[in-house]
Design a protein around this motif. Structure first.
Motif, short mmCIF file in Angstrom:
data_model
loop_
_atom_site.label_atom_id
_atom_site.label_comp_id
_atom_site.label_asym_id
_atom_site.label_seq_id
_atom_site.Cartn_x
_atom_site.Cartn_y
_atom_site.Cartn_z
N GLU A 1 0.84 -1.20 0.00
CA GLU A 1 0.00 0.00 0.00
C GLU A 1 0.88 1.25 0.00
N ARG A 2 0.62 2.13 -0.96
CA ARG A 2 1.39 3.37 -1.08
C ARG A 2 0.49 4.56 -0.80
N HIS A 3 0.98 5.48 0.03
CA HIS A 3 0.27 6.72 0.30
C HIS A 3 1.10 7.87 -0.24
N ASP A 4 0.56 8.59 -1.20
CA ASP A 4 1.24 9.76 -1.77
C ASP A 4 0.83 10.98 -0.96
N VAL A 5 1.75 11.48 -0.13
CA VAL A 5 1.44 12.64 0.72
C VAL A 5 2.07 13.91 0.16
N GLY A 6 2.46 13.88 -1.12
CA GLY A 6 3.09 15.03 -1.73
C GLY A 6 2.13 16.02 -2.34
N ASN A 7 0.82 15.75 -2.23
CA ASN A 7 -0.18 16.70 -2.71
C ASN A 7 -1.30 16.79 -1.69
N LYS A 8 -2.12 17.82 -1.78
CA LYS A 8 -3.12 18.09 -0.75
C LYS A 8 -4.11 16.94 -0.59
N PHE A 9 -4.65 16.45 -1.70
CA PHE A 9 -5.65 15.40 -1.58
C PHE A 9 -5.05 14.11 -1.02
N GLY A 10 -3.87 13.74 -1.49
CA GLY A 10 -3.22 12.53 -0.97
C GLY A 10 -2.93 12.65 0.52
N TRP A 11 -2.50 13.84 0.94
CA TRP A 11 -2.19 14.06 2.36
C TRP A 11 -3.46 13.97 3.21
N LEU A 12 -4.54 14.59 2.73
CA LEU A 12 -5.80 14.53 3.47
C LEU A 12 -6.32 13.09 3.55
N LYS A 13 -6.26 12.38 2.44
CA LYS A 13 -6.74 11.00 2.41
C LYS A 13 -5.93 10.11 3.35
#
Length: 297
Positions: free
Chosen positions: A251-263
């Motif tokens: 499982e990968r979480h992309d926290v480099g953009n606003k939506f990915g960070w919020l999710k």
């Protein structure tokens, strides 16, 4: 074969996607519930047996150093108030062999890695990007180390992405799957358009390199955006020695953009013992409100 002991974490980016928050705050310090994103990366490194970590930082990044430093005044306050669990959380960030290097100008990811050359010396090492948080039974960095111990070759992590998203990534042109999940690679292409993308296997934020990558970086001209692209250096390295691609299926979480960070905050919040029940109830309430609004339309 030398043991993989060292990691490089590039953290010199300007964080423009999160302005104005990142005008004075390091993007890597934005929290996932109550833990900075960079701490997740450091924890993955330690879980994978990494002994020494260098963080390549830049201006306005002092908060990263402060986070991993001791804070005697805070610790004394927690001791006096018998807040032992909080004290443990504070102290566990200081027992780490961390070093810091400044990237004086934002010349790209490849240049950031190159600044760590003296720290790495003639050893294999891993590069871990802070925008990608990975979750699997075996940490992704450990997976790359295990692969390296079999092949002795530089190996980077890839993951299948929707074809229309290939322009956001470096993408590999695989020639053969030498064993399940491990690919020989013909070319590495930086952010190709969907029409030009040779596959859907995108490079994600974990790499394991032999030290020869530094020579490749020194001979890599600035590419897209006028920056030294790590993907271009990998492609150059691949002409003289094999570079493998390891497919990550966790499982990968992309926290480099606003939506990915919020999710990611929501997903981790639903697992956090202090807030998971209230958060679930809140999300259910919001879901019911949205459903009612849709029905009224």
């Amino acid at each position: 074969m030398k043991k993989v002991r060292k990691a490089v974490i590039p953290a010199a980016g300007l964080g423009t996607r999160f302005l104005p928050a990142t005008k004075a705050l390091a993007k890597e310090m934005l929290p996932i519930v109550d833990k900075p994103t960079i701490q997740f990366i450091v924890e993955e490194a330690r879980q994978s047996g990494i002994e020494d970590i260098v963080i390549v930082s830049g201006k306005s990044k002092r908060s990263i150093e402060d986070h991993f430093d001791s804070n005697p005044e805070l610790e004394d306050n927690l001791i006096a108030k018998h807040k032992t669990e909080m004290l443990k959380l504070v102290q566990e960030t200081t027992d780490i062999n961390l070093y810091f290097i400044r990237q004086s100008h934002p010349r790209g990811l490849g240049d950031a890695v190159l600044t760590a050359k003296a720290f790495i010396g003639n050893e294999p090492f891993v590069v871990m990007l802070g925008d990608d948080m990975m979750h699997d039974q075996v940490p992704l960095t450990q997976q790359l180390i295990d692969s390296y111990q079999e092949t002795g070759a530089s190996t980077l992590a890839v993951m299948r992405v929707p074809h229309e998203d290939t322009a956001k990534y470096g993408v590999i042109d695989p020639t053969a799957e030498v064993k399940p999940g491990l690919f020989n690679v013909k070319n590495f292409v930086e952010k190709p358009t969907p029409e030009q993308a040779p596959s859907d296997l995108a490079i994600i934020g974990r790499y394991l390199f032999n030290p020869e990558i530094f020579d490749a970086l020194e001979h890599t001209a600035p590419g897209k955006g006028g920056e030294v692209q790590l993907t271009d250096a990998i492609d150059l390295l691949n002409r003289t020695q094999r570079v493998f691609a390891h497919e990550f299926k966790g499982e990968r979480h992309d926290v480099g953009n606003k939506f990915g960070w919020l999710k990611t905050n929501i997903e981790y919040g639903l697992q956090h013992p202090e807030v998971k029940d209230e958060l679930r109830q809140y999300l259910e309430q919001i879901g019911q409100q949205l459903l009612a609004e849709d029905q009224r339309k």
